[in-house]
Design an enzyme around this catalytic site. Sequence first.
Site, PDB file in Angstrom:
ATOM      1  CG  PHE A   1       6.551  12.716  -2.654  1.00 47.10           C
ATOM      2  CD1 PHE A   1       6.012  13.615  -3.555  1.00 47.10           C
ATOM      3  CD2 PHE A   1       6.605  13.061  -1.311  1.00 47.10           C
ATOM      4  CE1 PHE A   1       5.520  14.840  -3.126  1.00 47.10           C
ATOM      5  CE2 PHE A   1       6.121  14.291  -0.871  1.00 47.10           C
ATOM      6  CZ  PHE A   1       5.574  15.180  -1.786  1.00 47.10           C
ATOM      7  N   GLY A   2      10.332  12.623  -3.137  1.00 49.69           N
ATOM      8  CA  GLY A   2      11.470  12.967  -2.287  1.00 49.69           C
ATOM      9  C   GLY A   2      11.343  14.344  -1.658  1.00 49.69           C
TER      10      GLY A   2
ATOM     11  NE  ARG B   1      -5.144 -19.279  24.703  1.00 48.78           N
ATOM     12  CZ  ARG B   1      -4.184 -20.131  25.034  1.00 48.78           C
ATOM     13  NH1 ARG B   1      -3.933 -21.202  24.289  1.00 48.78           N
ATOM     14  NH2 ARG B   1      -3.453 -19.915  26.117  1.00 48.78           N
TER      15      ARG B   1
ATOM     16  NE  ARG C   1      -1.152   2.300   2.900  1.00 47.53           N
ATOM     17  CZ  ARG C   1      -0.196   3.075   3.361  1.00 47.53           C
ATOM     18  NH1 ARG C   1       0.332   4.026   2.626  1.00 47.53           N
ATOM     19  NH2 ARG C   1       0.265   2.922   4.597  1.00 47.53           N
TER      20      ARG C   1
ATOM     21  CD  GLU D   1       1.797  10.343   2.446  1.00 47.57           C
ATOM     22  OE1 GLU D   1       0.995  11.219   2.117  1.00 47.57           O
ATOM     23  OE2 GLU D   1       2.099   9.388   1.734  1.00 47.57           O
TER      24      GLU D   1
ATOM     25  CD1 TRP E   1      13.883   9.137   7.617  1.00 53.67           C
ATOM     26  CD2 TRP E   1      13.103   7.037   7.517  1.00 53.67           C
ATOM     27  NE1 TRP E   1      14.370   8.447   8.703  1.00 53.67           N
ATOM     28  CE2 TRP E   1      13.899   7.151   8.667  1.00 53.67           C
ATOM     29  CE3 TRP E   1      12.495   5.818   7.235  1.00 53.67           C
ATOM     30  CZ2 TRP E   1      14.108   6.095   9.539  1.00 53.67           C
ATOM     31  CZ3 TRP E   1      12.701   4.760   8.104  1.00 53.67           C
ATOM     32  CH2 TRP E   1      13.495   4.906   9.246  1.00 53.67           C
ATOM     33  CB  ILE E   2      12.954   8.552  -0.400  1.00 56.15           C
ATOM     34  CG1 ILE E   2      13.483   9.932   0.070  1.00 56.15           C
ATOM     35  CG2 ILE E   2      12.126   8.664  -1.669  1.00 56.15           C
ATOM     36  CD1 ILE E   2      12.445  10.896   0.598  1.00 56.15           C
ATOM     37  CB  SER E   3       8.318   4.957   0.129  1.00 56.73           C
ATOM     38  OG  SER E   3       8.031   5.293   1.467  1.00 56.73           O
TER      39      SER E   3
HETATM   40  C1  LIG Z   1       8.484   4.116   6.534  1.00 57.54           C
HETATM   41  C2  LIG Z   1       8.568   5.566   6.155  1.00 57.54           C
HETATM   42  C3  LIG Z   1       8.400   5.940   4.824  1.00 57.54           C
HETATM   43  C4  LIG Z   1       8.515   7.275   4.450  1.00 57.54           C
HETATM   44  N1  LIG Z   1       8.395   7.612   3.117  1.00 57.54           N
HETATM   45  C5  LIG Z   1       8.610   8.892   2.718  1.00 57.54           C
HETATM   46  C6  LIG Z   1       8.611   9.248   1.322  1.00 57.54           C
HETATM   47  O1  LIG Z   1       8.347   8.399   0.455  1.00 57.54           O
HETATM   48  N2  LIG Z   1       8.911  10.527   0.984  1.00 57.54           N
HETATM   49  C7  LIG Z   1       9.198  11.473   1.900  1.00 57.54           C
HETATM   50  O2  LIG Z   1       9.465  12.610   1.515  1.00 57.54           O
HETATM   51  N3  LIG Z   1       9.206  11.183   3.231  1.00 57.54           N
HETATM   52  C8  LIG Z   1       8.922   9.917   3.663  1.00 57.54           C
HETATM   53  N4  LIG Z   1       8.945   9.592   5.004  1.00 57.54           N
HETATM   54  C9  LIG Z   1       9.317  10.616   5.975  1.00 57.54           C
HETATM   55  C10 LIG Z   1       8.148  11.146   6.791  1.00 57.54           C
HETATM   56  O3  LIG Z   1       7.265  11.858   5.980  1.00 57.54           O
HETATM   57  C11 LIG Z   1       8.723  11.978   7.967  1.00 57.54           C
HETATM   58  O4  LIG Z   1       9.342  11.064   8.825  1.00 57.54           O
HETATM   59  C12 LIG Z   1       7.634  12.777   8.674  1.00 57.54           C
HETATM   60  O5  LIG Z   1       7.249  13.865   7.891  1.00 57.54           O
HETATM   61  C13 LIG Z   1       8.106  13.302  10.037  1.00 57.54           C
HETATM   62  O6  LIG Z   1       9.311  13.956   9.942  1.00 57.54           O
HETATM   63  P1  LIG Z   1      10.527  13.577  10.923  1.00 57.54           P
HETATM   64  O7  LIG Z   1      10.658  12.108  10.916  1.00 57.54           O
HETATM   65  O8  LIG Z   1      11.705  14.392  10.507  1.00 57.54           O
HETATM   66  O9  LIG Z   1      10.049  14.009  12.365  1.00 57.54           O
HETATM   67  P2  LIG Z   1      10.143  15.508  12.975  1.00 57.54           P
HETATM   68  O10 LIG Z   1       9.503  16.480  12.078  1.00 57.54           O
HETATM   69  O11 LIG Z   1      11.543  15.760  13.396  1.00 57.54           O
HETATM   70  O12 LIG Z   1       9.247  15.335  14.280  1.00 57.54           O
HETATM   71  C14 LIG Z   1       9.737  14.733  15.485  1.00 57.54           C
HETATM   72  C15 LIG Z   1       8.626  14.770  16.524  1.00 57.54           C
HETATM   73  O13 LIG Z   1       8.272  16.139  16.825  1.00 57.54           O
HETATM   74  C16 LIG Z   1       6.884  16.335  16.592  1.00 57.54           C
HETATM   75  N5  LIG Z   1       6.670  17.676  16.032  1.00 57.54           N
HETATM   76  C17 LIG Z   1       7.369  18.266  15.015  1.00 57.54           C
HETATM   77  N6  LIG Z   1       6.877  19.486  14.786  1.00 57.54           N
HETATM   78  C18 LIG Z   1       5.819  19.664  15.620  1.00 57.54           C
HETATM   79  C19 LIG Z   1       4.866  20.713  15.835  1.00 57.54           C
HETATM   80  N7  LIG Z   1       4.882  21.830  15.121  1.00 57.54           N
HETATM   81  N8  LIG Z   1       3.941  20.543  16.811  1.00 57.54           N
HETATM   82  C20 LIG Z   1       3.889  19.383  17.522  1.00 57.54           C
HETATM   83  N9  LIG Z   1       4.750  18.370  17.377  1.00 57.54           N
HETATM   84  C21 LIG Z   1       5.699  18.502  16.427  1.00 57.54           C
HETATM   85  C22 LIG Z   1       6.485  15.267  15.583  1.00 57.54           C
HETATM   86  O14 LIG Z   1       5.105  15.020  15.620  1.00 57.54           O
HETATM   87  C23 LIG Z   1       7.327  14.098  16.056  1.00 57.54           C
HETATM   88  O15 LIG Z   1       6.692  13.470  17.130  1.00 57.54           O
HETATM   89  C24 LIG Z   1       8.790   8.257   5.416  1.00 57.54           C
HETATM   90  C25 LIG Z   1       8.911   7.887   6.764  1.00 57.54           C
HETATM   91  C26 LIG Z   1       8.791   6.572   7.133  1.00 57.54           C
HETATM   92  C27 LIG Z   1       8.932   6.202   8.586  1.00 57.54           C
END
Ligand SMILES: Cc1cc2nc3c(=O)[nH]c(=O)nc-3n(C[C@H](O)[C@H](O)[C@H](O)COP(=O)(O)OP(=O)(O)OC[C@H]3O[C@@H](n4cnc5c(N)ncnc54)[C@H](O)[C@@H]3O)c2cc1C
Length: 402
Positions: A123-124, A268, A84, A363, A156-158
């Site tokens: 999507f990067g 169970r 998915r 997302e 973290w790019i799928s």
């Molecule tokens: C399996 C997987 C696949 C992915 N695929 C893609 C992809 O294809 N393309 C792509 O571009 N990205 C992808 N991502 C990345 C994903 O979109 C990001 O991990 C996500 O946007 C969160 O960013 P971050 O991990 O840097 O967390 P951060 O933004 O650093 O956040 C860290 C924590 O702080 C909290 N936080 C941050 N800002 C705020 C705020 N303003 N108020 C309250 N809380 C806040 C967050 O909720 C989180 O709990 C993927 C991630 C995973 C795990």
Amino acid sequence: MNFELTEEQEMVRKVVRKFVDQEINPYIQEWDEKGHFESSIMNRLADLDLMGVCIPEQYGGSGMDYNTLAIVCEELERGDTAFRTAVSVHTGLNSMTLLQWGNEAQKQKYLIPQAKGEKVGAFGLTEPNAGSDVASLQTTAIQEGDYYILNGQKTWISLCDHADHFLVFAYTDKSQKHKGISAFIVERTMEGFSSQAIKGKLGIRAGNTGELFLDHVKVPKENLLGEEGEGFKIAMAALDNGRFTVAAGACGQILACLEESVKYCHERKTFGKEIGKHQLVQQMLAKMEAGYQMSRLLVFRAGELKNQGRRNTRETSLAKWQACDYANEAANDAVQIHGAYGYSHEYPVERFLRNSKAPVIYEGTREIHTVMQAEYVLGYRSDKTLSRSLPAWPYDEVKEEV
Ligand SMILES: Cc1cc2nc3c(=O)[nH]c(=O)nc-3n(C[C@H](O)[C@H](O)[C@H](O)COP(=O)(O)OP(=O)(O)OC[C@H]3O[C@@H](n4cnc5c(N)ncnc54)[C@H](O)[C@@H]3O)c2cc1C
């Protein structure tokens, strides 16, 4: 208002369910344990005309409505989150973005082969120092003659190792803050492009996720998507579609939790009766059912707005937030219902629990969607009509917007 699936939607649901039961479920545990992304599944999805299910036929797709895409995502994630996720990035984040923002030449060159499933899109956006805070991204695109030179790193790019085409977001003018971000179509074969998978993920182990490296990648200027400086807007609009698919997939995750839990409840026995007879176990099942039904309604409402060609950022965000939270909770409860057996790979529910965490993060994290919903009710945020919308469904011949 009509809550019934159409005949066509029901047919698609059955096709995907059969495909998942025959071609994914028998092998998924092994793929998950080995951390193996079975790329032939993408070819099979193409054979079934599911790689561009809601893309107009004129652009190589099946021309079905946006809620049919939701049904595909729900049924796929009933099997596993990995496939998915692949459809979310390929169709939701990439192809639908080309449909909305691409010019005719870009649609001909990139959208058609993607919608037919001959090429795969990804999507990067995310970078090591820019996730929720998109404007902190550091990738740059400097124009030199007929090219933009892209430098930077995405993480973290799928489908990082598998996709052929990537939408990449980069600063063309850092001084303009988020209004200085632009969107580019980058091909894997362009010189200076490389990728590397991330190992040791908690879940979605049967998926391919990782880093992109852009080292002086020469991108022709015709691969600029939209106008210079429109990248942030394009990324957010792309997320309206990606989040929709994630929300729909989460419904499938809840369904899988329900199916496995109901089966186990009948098998169970404790204290002389099926565990399904204990009210506290029933409570967990009832919560799953409620979560499934409520999430599905939110998803289909967002899909209906898409069908009408209306902006749906608010509704999609709510659906994504709620459905992913319910799915995570359902997976947690599914493990609980299975007791110690749920804690091992003897049953699929431990995989469901591991898989259900990423959608609460990607997302838009749970926190970002919570804040968005609060801002809408407070009147701090509202959605204006975008300069380019997704075409409403049913599709007429989509006219090129100049
Ligand atoms: C399996 C997987 C696949 C992915 N695929 C893609 C992809 O294809 N393309 C792509 O571009 N990205 C992808 N991502 C990345 C994903 O979109 C990001 O991990 C996500 O946007 C969160 O960013 P971050 O991990 O840097 O967390 P951060 O933004 O650093 O956040 C860290 C924590 O702080 C909290 N936080 C941050 N800002 C705020 C705020 N303003 N108020 C309250 N809380 C806040 C967050 O909720 C989180 O709990 C993927 C991630 C995973 C795990």
